[in-house]
Design an enzyme around this catalytic site. Structure first.
Site, PDB file in Angstrom:
ATOM      1  N   LYS A 121      -3.793   1.251   8.770  1.00 28.29           N
ATOM      2  CA  LYS A 121      -3.841   1.040   7.330  1.00 28.29           C
ATOM      3  C   LYS A 121      -5.274   1.109   6.815  1.00 28.29           C
ATOM      4  O   LYS A 121      -5.575   1.804   5.837  1.00 28.29           O
ATOM      5  CB  LYS A 121      -3.224  -0.309   6.959  1.00 28.29           C
ATOM      6  CG  LYS A 121      -3.145  -0.555   5.463  1.00 28.29           C
ATOM      7  CD  LYS A 121      -3.342  -2.002   5.101  1.00 28.29           C
ATOM      8  CE  LYS A 121      -4.784  -2.406   5.166  1.00 28.29           C
ATOM      9  NZ  LYS A 121      -5.076  -3.745   4.631  1.00 28.29           N
ATOM     10  N   ASP A 139       0.475  -0.939   3.313  1.00 32.02           N
ATOM     11  CA  ASP A 139       0.294  -2.370   3.541  1.00 32.02           C
ATOM     12  C   ASP A 139       1.600  -3.076   3.177  1.00 32.02           C
ATOM     13  O   ASP A 139       2.632  -2.431   2.974  1.00 32.02           O
ATOM     14  CB  ASP A 139      -0.890  -2.908   2.725  1.00 32.02           C
ATOM     15  CG  ASP A 139      -0.629  -2.862   1.226  1.00 32.02           C
ATOM     16  OD1 ASP A 139       0.422  -2.320   0.807  1.00 32.02           O
ATOM     17  OD2 ASP A 139      -1.460  -3.390   0.471  1.00 32.02           O
TER      18      ASP A 139
END
Length: 215
Positions: A121, A139
């Site tokens: 991420k 996320d």
């Protein structure tokens, strides 16, 4: 409604109503954004933006952070989540950044993921925000919103990432991350989504299911 139609409607709405979508983290260069994103894991951007100005003033470059001790860095980040591990990650990240990349934040996803404290991420955020790469960081907000809207049924962030990148044009992917994260942060919130104020209900799978009484 097909998934293709759902994607088309949602992307078109965002393009028309949210033409500018950017990270809410404050930074001045790639190194600062990398530090900020590491600190933002399971922590609000608002809190990170309070922490980083004095941190960057004390450690303005990777060289400064790499030569610092744990006790020197910790007081600056003690108010964020998991401050002990993040302190260690920041110092080790800066050391590896110097040793392997000459102090320059790399643009390659795999290279970024070799840095301590950097998962997929975080690497995608850096690649898309700094280098405008056509990748989407997933996320908790993006994961939740993608499922509620019906953009993905993926069971992992990587599966959701692949679904989004499969259906969103390359030139819109960097912006799409911010569209979804900001929508999840302020409208499609985890506990009490603001459906009455949402412009995406025409395409939202969960809204349709709840209206039909199938949930």
């Amino acid at each position: 409604m097909t998934r293709k139609e759902r994607f088309a409607g949602i992307v078109d709405w965002f393009e028309r109503n949210v033409p500018i979508a950017e990270t809410e983290l404050h930074y001045g260069n790639p190194y600062q954004l990398l530090v900020a994103v590491i600190l933002s894991a399971q922590c609000t951007d608002r809190r990170v933006n309070v922490v980083t100005p004095p941190l960057f003033e004390r450690f303005p470059a990777p060289q400064d952070l790499a030569s610092a001790s744990f006790d020197e860095v910790f007081p600056y980040v003690k108010s964020v989540s998991y401050p002990n591990s993040k302190t260690g990650h920041l110092i080790a990240m800066a050391q590896k950044l110097l040793a392997d990349f000459g102090g320059e934040v790399p643009s390659d996803i795999d290279a970024l993921m070799t840095l301590p404290g950097v998962g997929r991420k975080t690497a995608n955020v850096i690649a898309s925000v700094v280098y405008d790469k056509p990748v989407i960081a997933v996320d908790t907000h993006v994961f939740r919103v993608s499922h509620r809207l019906g953009l993905s049924n993926g069971k992992t962030p990587l599966e959701v990432e692949r679904d989004l990148e499969r259906h969103i044009p390359e030139h819109l992917r960097a912006r799409s991350h911010h569209w979804l994260i900001l929508h999840g942060r302020y409208t499609c919130t985890a506990r009490a989504p603001k459906c009455a104020a949402c412009g995406l209900t025409d395409w939202c799978r969960q809204f349709a299911e709840e209206a039909a009484g199938t949930r």
